[in-house]
Write a protein that holds these residues in place. Structure first.
Motif, PDB file in Angstrom:
ATOM      1  N   VAL A  16     -98.859 -43.914  40.683  1.00  0.00           N
ATOM      2  CA  VAL A  16     -97.899 -42.902  40.611  1.00  0.00           C
ATOM      3  C   VAL A  16     -96.656 -43.577  40.000  1.00  0.00           C
ATOM      4  O   VAL A  16     -95.934 -43.242  39.161  1.00  0.00           O
ATOM      5  N   CYS A  27     -99.945 -45.901  44.801  1.00  0.00           N
ATOM      6  CA  CYS A  27    -100.496 -44.301  44.705  1.00  0.00           C
ATOM      7  C   CYS A  27     -99.409 -43.393  45.431  1.00  0.00           C
ATOM      8  O   CYS A  27     -98.439 -43.862  46.097  1.00  0.00           O
ATOM      9  N   GLU A  28     -99.437 -42.035  45.213  1.00  0.00           N
ATOM     10  CA  GLU A  28     -98.621 -41.104  45.644  1.00  0.00           C
ATOM     11  C   GLU A  28     -98.671 -41.228  47.401  1.00  0.00           C
ATOM     12  O   GLU A  28     -97.481 -41.163  47.956  1.00  0.00           O
ATOM     13  N   ARG A  29     -99.682 -41.607  47.834  1.00  0.00           N
ATOM     14  CA  ARG A  29    -100.014 -41.733  49.228  1.00  0.00           C
ATOM     15  C   ARG A  29     -98.980 -42.858  50.051  1.00  0.00           C
ATOM     16  O   ARG A  29     -98.742 -42.861  51.124  1.00  0.00           O
ATOM     17  N   TYR A  31     -96.357 -44.237  48.378  1.00  0.00           N
ATOM     18  CA  TYR A  31     -94.957 -44.265  47.512  1.00  0.00           C
ATOM     19  C   TYR A  31     -94.110 -43.174  48.286  1.00  0.00           C
ATOM     20  O   TYR A  31     -94.476 -42.012  48.464  1.00  0.00           O
ATOM     21  N   GLU A  33     -90.850 -41.236  47.514  1.00  0.00           N
ATOM     22  CA  GLU A  33     -90.156 -41.025  46.486  1.00  0.00           C
ATOM     23  C   GLU A  33     -88.631 -40.970  46.822  1.00  0.00           C
ATOM     24  O   GLU A  33     -87.931 -41.556  45.973  1.00  0.00           O
TER      25      GLU A  33
END
Length: 63
Positions: A16, A27-29, A31, A33
């Motif tokens: 991501v 990945c989103e898991r 990271y 934001e």
């Protein structure tokens, strides 16, 4: 960010974004934001629980 591949931490999910501290592509898991950090760097910079590792009077570290 426009990259493709697998997360460098779990090697299962699509990338991501990249960590602003170590540069890992995650990945989103894995990271965060809000901080721009991967979960590994986030735990190093912002320890969970009590802050006994920090010297008195210091509440922020700059990397």
């Amino acid at each position: 960010m426009s990259v493709s591949g697998l997360c460098e931490l779990c090697t299962q999910n699509e990338i991501v974004d990249g960590c602003d501290r170590c540069g890992r592509l995650v990945c989103e898991r894995h990271y965060d934001e809000a901080s721009g950090l991967c979960t590994d760097c986030l735990t190093e910079v912002e320890p969970t629980g009590d802050d006994t590792r920090r010297p008195d009077g210091v509440d922020t570290y700059r990397v």
